[in-house]
Every structure is written in C-alpha cells, then in structure tokens.
Design an enzyme around this catalytic site. Structure first.
Site, PDB file in Angstrom:
ATOM      1  N   LYS A 173      27.782  -9.993   9.949  1.00  8.46           N
ATOM      2  CA  LYS A 173      26.975  -8.966   9.297  1.00  8.46           C
ATOM      3  C   LYS A 173      27.888  -7.924   8.664  1.00  8.46           C
ATOM      4  CE  LYS A 173      23.949  -5.213  10.492  1.00  8.46           C
ATOM      5  NZ  LYS A 173      23.459  -4.357  11.527  1.00  8.46           N
ATOM      6  N   LYS A 183      30.456  -7.611  13.352  1.00  9.65           N
ATOM      7  CA  LYS A 183      29.673  -6.613  12.621  1.00  9.65           C
ATOM      8  C   LYS A 183      30.651  -5.593  12.045  1.00  9.65           C
ATOM      9  CE  LYS A 183      26.082  -3.131  13.238  1.00  9.65           C
ATOM     10  NZ  LYS A 183      25.034  -2.621  14.125  1.00  9.65           N
TER      11      LYS A 183
HETATM   12  C1  PBG Z   1      22.117  -0.842  14.854  1.00 12.03           C
HETATM   13  C2  PBG Z   1      21.920  -1.634  13.618  1.00 12.03           C
HETATM   14  C3  PBG Z   1      22.235  -1.323  12.282  1.00 12.03           C
HETATM   15  C4  PBG Z   1      21.784  -2.367  11.503  1.00 12.03           C
HETATM   16  C5  PBG Z   1      21.214  -3.295  12.354  1.00 12.03           C
HETATM   17  N1  PBG Z   1      21.321  -2.835  13.656  1.00 12.03           N
HETATM   18  C6  PBG Z   1      22.835  -0.105  11.687  1.00 12.03           C
HETATM   19  C7  PBG Z   1      24.187   0.337  11.954  1.00 12.03           C
HETATM   20  O1  PBG Z   1      25.000  -0.288  12.627  1.00 12.03           O
HETATM   21  O2  PBG Z   1      24.455   1.428  11.477  1.00 12.03           O
HETATM   22  C8  PBG Z   1      21.867  -2.445  10.001  1.00 12.03           C
HETATM   23  C9  PBG Z   1      20.904  -3.350   9.359  1.00 12.03           C
HETATM   24  C10 PBG Z   1      20.737  -3.199   7.901  1.00 12.03           C
HETATM   25  O3  PBG Z   1      21.481  -2.464   7.211  1.00 12.03           O
HETATM   26  O4  PBG Z   1      19.827  -3.847   7.383  1.00 12.03           O
HETATM   27  N2  PBG Z   1      23.387  -0.481  15.126  1.00 12.03           N
HETATM   28 ZN    ZN Z   2      23.726   1.251  16.594  1.00  5.24          ZN
END
Ligand code: PBG
Ligand code: ZN
Length: 325
Positions: free
Chosen positions: A248, A195
């Site tokens: 992601k 991520k």
């Molecule tokens: C939680 C999380 C996030 C997303 C999914 N789970 C946000 C982040 O890490 O700031 C983002 C999903 C999206 O942008 O559609 N941490």
């Molecule tokens: Zn988070």
C-alpha cells in the site's frame, strides 16, 4: 525468431483471439470495498474528497452492504469514525462504537459477506498517531496490547478478518497470540505489511479525521524510496502468522507488488488508496480521461503485477462494469 517470420499482430486480429491470449483475469471477486461508519442516526453523507463514497451511520449500514452483496463483491473493509477520542484511542475497542455495531448489524443480515476490519488507532486518538504517543514518538511496545484489545472487540462483534494497519513491529505476533488464546484461531490476519509513508493518503485522513495533529508517520511507515525493506517487512509478518499480506499504496508501488509476489507464496492484497482514487475522479470529472477504461486498466495492472485482491473505492463502479462486460 524475428520479423517477418514472427508477427505479434497476428494474434491481435480479433476480439476472440485477444481473449484467447489474455494473461490477466480481473473479476468482481478480486474486489474489496472500503466502507466508513460514523456515529449518529440516519447518516449517508458523501465524502467530499472521495466522490461516490459515503459516511454511513450504523442504522443505514446494511444498505451499502446490500449493494455490495448484490454486485457480487465478496468483502468490505470497515473504517470507523468514533464518537470520542482520547490519548490511547480507547474508543477503538469500545463495543458500543460504530465499527463494532456495524459488524453486528451486517453479520446479522448478510452472514456470507466477508467483513474485514482495519485495525489502527489514528482515528481514535486525540493526537492522531497510530499508537501510544509521548509527544515526539510512538511507543511500539506500549501500543501492541492496545491492538490486541481492538482485535478482540472486532472479532467478538463479528469481523471475519482482522487487518492491522499501523506498522508496529511485532503487531501480527501480538494479535495472533491474543486471538488464539481467546479461541479465535480461525480468524485470518491481513497485514498491511509494506505500508509506505505516502502523500496519497490525504483524502482518507479527511474522511476518517485521522491526520496527526503534530509530526508525521515516517517513524513507522516505510520510506517510498525503499524496496528491499519491503521484503523484510513482509517476511516478518509472515513469520509472525499473517495469512494475507498487503502492499500500500498501489499505483506508484507496482514494482513492490511484483517483488513481493515473486518472493512469497501468500495471497497478496493491494490497496488502491484514496489519493489514487481522487486523482482519477477529478480528471474524469473534467473529461480529461475515460474513467471506465482508466479504472479497468489500473485494476488489471494490479492483478498483472501479482495482486490477488484489491481494496478500491472504485469497487462498486468496477463491479458494474465488469458484470456488464
Ligand atoms: C490507518 C489507515 C490509513 C489508510 C488506511 N488505514 C491512513 C494512514 O495511514 O494515514 C489510508 C487509506 C487510503 O488512503 O485510502 N492508518
Ligand atoms: Zn493509523
């Protein structure tokens, strides 16, 4: 063998010929739909930066679940907006809060719909970080036991798959150990393994009210410049017991999807994130692009790159388009 002996256009002469040599299948069964559940009653409120997606209160949550089921989409991923926030994010493991209540309500009505729950703390902490925050950094090892509490509350409420997304080191091992000890050894873990610290999460942070009040997430999410590191992250999660791995965001990271797919033999999920969705919707609204074609082409690209499943805000539309094809 070159031209004029070989002419690739021969096999593009008709729709049926094209279908015969088509290398990538995109199906409704590949899709996972994100659903935001919020406190309150009788709430169905469109999320401004994610047009066509809504905040749902628990009492109306089965309406959207029903839609998903009717379209043949096999799974949803639930995100919660809590009724209170504090330093540790304790509303994240409160059985009375929206995510837990939504799991119960959906399971009761649609037992076959796969409920995935996103497991993070940023929506639940008053500082907006994804773990225990001391004012300048997130404490990895103090955060781990909190993730266990959240995971347990989700599976007790009826979640089928736990998807930890906060990029703490050792988070999969922590959650796996806790679930096994509590008798939930058959609950799979979908790890947000690679991520990235991405600007594409902007609309989500509005939707989930989860932007950090101070600082950013670069000390736990990955640098978009890195690729080898993604393989190390994925490998660790697999060793710790992940059942499904994730890359992601998706569109700007398809090379990572391809590498992870080619290196590891585990079902791979991509998250087509909020900013990617918002850009398509904004351009479509201006009629600068053909939304349907863009979406199908994009989702097909994820599959071609090696993804097995796709979390996407386009899921409802895509399901309709794929069904009607
Ligand atoms: C939680 C999380 C996030 C997303 C999914 N789970 C946000 C982040 O890490 O700031 C983002 C999903 C999206 O942008 O559609 N941490
Ligand atoms: Zn988070």
């Amino acid at each position: 063998m070159g031209f004029p002996i070989y002419r690739p256009r021969r096999l593009r002469a008709s729709e049926n010929l094209c279908a015969m040599i088509c290398e990538t299948d995109l199906s409704v069964k590949d899709l996972i739909y994100p659903v935001f559940v919020v406190p309150g009653k009788n709430v169905k409120r469109e999320i401004e930066s994610l047009p066509g997606n809504y905040h749902w209160s628990v009492d109306r949550i089965t309406k959207i679940a029903e839609k998903v089921v009717k379209l043949g989409i096999p799974a949803i991923i639930l995100f919660g907006v809590p009724s209170y926030k504090d330093a540790t994010g304790s509303s994240a493991w409160d059985m009375k809060e929206p995510v837990q209540q939504a799991c119960k309500a959906i399971k009761k009505k649609f037992p076959d719909l796969v409920i995935i729950t996103d497991l993070c703390l940023c929506e639940y902490t008053d500082h907006g970080h994804c773990g225990v925050f001391d004012g300048c950094s997130v404490d990895n090892d103090k955060t781990l036991p909190l993730l266990s509490k959240v995971a347990l509350s989700h599976v007790k409420a009826g979640a089928d798959i736990i998807a930890p997304s906060n990029m703490m080191d050792g988070y999969v091992q922590e959650i796996r150990g806790t679930l096994d000890k509590a008798g939930f050894k058959d609950i799979p873990i979908m790890a947000y393994s690679a991520k990235y610290a991405s600007a594409y999460y902007g609309p989500f942070r509005d939707a989930a009210d989860s932007a950090p009040s101070k600082g950013d997430r670069k000390s736990y999410q990955m640098d978009p410049a890195n690729s080898d590191e993604a393989l190390r992250e994925v490998e660790l999660d697999i060793e710790e017991g992940a059942d499904i791995i994730m890359v992601k965001p998706a569109m700007a990271f398809l090379d990572i999807v391809r590498r992870v797919h080619d290196t590891f033999n585990l079902p791979l999920c991509v998250y087509n994130v909020s900013g990617e969705y918002a850009m398509v919707k904004a351009a479509a609204e201006k009629s600068w692009i053909d939304e349907k074609r863009i979406v199908i082409e994009t989702l097909t690209g994820f599959k071609r790159a090696g993804a097995k499943m796709i979390i996407t805000y386009h899921a409802l539309d895509a399901a309709k388009w794929l069904g009607a094809k």
